[in-house]
Design an enzyme around this catalytic site. Structure first.
Site, PDB file in Angstrom:
ATOM      1  N   HIS A  14     -30.906  24.726  -5.672  1.00 50.01           N
ATOM      2  CA  HIS A  14     -30.017  23.480  -4.827  1.00 50.01           C
ATOM      3  C   HIS A  14     -30.109  22.680  -5.740  1.00 50.01           C
ATOM      4  O   HIS A  14     -30.629  22.099  -6.647  1.00 50.01           O
ATOM      5  CB  HIS A  14     -30.683  23.484  -3.538  1.00 50.01           C
ATOM      6  CG  HIS A  14     -32.153  22.801  -4.109  1.00 50.01           C
ATOM      7  ND1 HIS A  14     -31.927  21.480  -4.688  1.00 50.01           N
ATOM      8  CD2 HIS A  14     -33.367  22.747  -3.681  1.00 50.01           C
ATOM      9  CE1 HIS A  14     -33.452  20.443  -4.419  1.00 50.01           C
ATOM     10  NE2 HIS A  14     -33.179  21.941  -3.880  1.00 50.01           N
ATOM     11  N   CYS A  65     -39.132  23.541  -5.723  1.00 47.73           N
ATOM     12  CA  CYS A  65     -37.361  24.024  -6.152  1.00 47.73           C
ATOM     13  C   CYS A  65     -37.254  24.144  -8.313  1.00 47.73           C
ATOM     14  O   CYS A  65     -37.460  22.898  -8.653  1.00 47.73           O
ATOM     15  CB  CYS A  65     -36.684  23.459  -4.798  1.00 47.73           C
ATOM     16  SG  CYS A  65     -37.188  23.405  -3.522  1.00 47.73           S
TER      17      CYS A  65
END
Length: 513
Positions: A154, A162
């Site tokens: 992202h 992430c």
């Protein structure tokens, strides 16, 4: 006049009917890919020019590779000859955890392995500008009992398990995935590695307990390297299997189950022989490096993740952490280069993990990964302390590590009356002293003479216990529009008639569905 009006009405009706049929026939996942301006930004002109140069179609299939140590994300795209070629490499702004696979929910690890990204995993409404779900856990992870959810690639340059890019970067990557789906690709493959699987890196990390897992996924890395084709991935007996095919006497394709015994299968000889030759070359080079005494990378540091050097050079007290530092150039030199996107003000560079330091055995120094030379790390001068506690207590408060949910705060010892010099009894190192050692080693070249404790003054007042910092984190700023390399207003891109690639995940990644 009447006949003309009727003709126009009929044409309008036909147009509306055609549009209705087309919308009915569209894949709802594909329609949801571009529901807003962010998700519908066109592919930047520079990337389009690169595709022309590399003989690629806009809507041909893509493949993504991620490398933690290098802090890079690669987008590969299928050329007209059927093989994949590297389209663009994106520096990763931030990843968290350590080198190694994700094991359980909350361990802050970014996943490693092979994953499949379908249109339903693309999130145009992401709180982190744009994102797509990695698909962790896959069948292999589940067979081992590994847990975790919502592991993303992202924007926003902030990570808790992430792979975080800048908003501008994720806008480009998202657009490439969107166009591949519009072109007929059912899913694209995501390959996540601790580092590029070269003999040098394998030799450096030969003492790492994750090496058996890394050798297993290296087989898939080698399959892609020798074929430039997306490897077919299956799982059985709690292991990966790449490019498996049915045996010559079999009437149907083998059925794989990640937790069950492997069925009878073969690997096509043209692939198997090429992989064997590459592995033999790699092993020979690895043996030479080990015989030469190639230094081994030190184990987990307590440093949380890494950051590409181009981003570390832009942040005060920035560090690449567990990622590799600049080769042949210092962070100060890189600071003159243009950053690939906007770096938010709330970005935290990799820092020592106080929980890991406090949990370390008292008789063991915190172990730190190979650090950058002193000349390549910029350290801001510490501000004068407002409260007692010294440099490291104030550093902990500034890093937001004094709160109850991140570290156990050790009260400072009370001052005692001055006595004649005598040999002090040996005491086991405290969490504070281990933290001091970790930060000192993490920031090489820092002058620690100023941190030496001052002699106690006779009849000094007892020090008051440090109160926990209860300040809340600042609210994240509103998301900003993406910059798309000089592109004009976002326009809806109409897909041509889908043409399913022969090596799409529909046929080559069946086990993960």
């Amino acid at each position: 006049m009447i006949s003309r009006s009727l003709a126009r009405a009929l044409l309008a009706s036909v147009a509306l009917l055609t549009a209705s049929v087309l919308l009915t026939g569209c894949d709802t996942d594909q329609v949801s890919l571009a529901t807003n301006a962010k998700a519908n930004q066109p592919v930047p002109p520079k990337l389009l020019a690169a595709m022309v140069e590399k003989n690629m179609d806009l809507q041909s299939p893509i493949l993504v590779r991620l490398f933690k140590q290098e802090a890079e994300l690669e987008v590969w795209k299928q050329a007209r000859n059927g093989q994949f070629a590297l389209l663009k490499t994106y520096p990763i702004c931030r990843w968290s955890g350590d080198l190694g696979p994700k094991v359980r929910e909350g361990d802050r690890q970014a996943p490693e392995g092979f994953y499949s990204i379908n249109p339903g995993q693309m999130n145009p409404q992401s709180a982190y500008y744009l994102s797509f779900n990695t698909g962790y856990p896959n069948a292999f992870d589940k067979a081992l009992g590994r847990t975790g959810s919502q592991l993303m690639v992202h924007g926003d340059c902030s990570s808790r398990g992430c792979y975080a890019m800048t908003d501008e970067q994720i806008a480009e990557i998202y657009s490439l995935g969107r166009e591949s789906f519009f072109g007929g690709q059912k899913a694209f493959q995501l390959q996540a590695y601790p580092f590029k699987m070269t003999p040098v890196n394998m030799a450096k990390h030969r003492n790492n307990p994750n090496m058996p897992f890394w050798k297993m996924i290296k087989e898939g890395y080698d399959h892609f390297e020798v074929t430039r084709q997306e490897p077919k991935v299956d799982f059985c007996e709690k292991k990966y299997v790449f490019d498996a095919a049915k045996t010559p006497d079999a009437k149907r394709d083998p059925v794989f189950d990640a937790s069950a015994k492997c069925p009878a299968y073969v690997i096509p000889e043209e692939i198997a022989s090429a992989v064997r030759e590459k592995d033999a070359r790699d092993q020979a080079e690895y043996n030479k490096l080990v015989a030469k005494g190639t230094p081994m990378a030190r184990m987990n540091t307590g440093i949380d993740g890494g950051m590409n050097k181009i981003f570390a050079s832009k942040i005060p007290e920035g560090s690449t952490g567990l990622s590799e530092n600049a080769e042949g150039s210092t962070l100060e030199m890189l600071a003159m280069a243009k950053a690939p996107g906007t770096i938010p003000g709330h970005v935290n560079p990799p820092k020592p993990n106080l929980d890991a330091v406090a949990a370390a055995p008292a008789n063991q120094e915190p172990v730190v990964a190979v650090s950058a030379p002193a000349a390549t790390t910029r350290v801001a001068a510490a501000a004068p302390a407002e409260n007692s506690g010294g440099f490291f207590s104030n550093l902990g408060r500034k890093m937001g590590l004094g709160t109850a949910d991140t570290t156990a705060t050790t009260p400072p010892p009370q001052a005692t009356a001055s006595v004649a010099p005598a040999a002090a009894p040996a005491t086991p190192p405290t969490a504070t002293s281990r933290l001091k050692a970790a930060v000192t080693r993490f920031v090489p070249g820092r002058d620690t003479t100023k941190d030496a404790p001052k002699p106690a003054v006779a009849a000094a007042k007892p020090a008051e216990p440090v109160k926990p910092d209860t300040r809340l984190a600042a609210t994240r700023p509103a998301l900003k529009p993406s910059v798309s390399d000089g592109a004009s207003e976002a326009t809806q891109i109409m897909g041509a008639a889908p043409v399913v690639s022969s090596n799409s995940f529909d046929s080559r990644f069946g086990a993960v569905k």
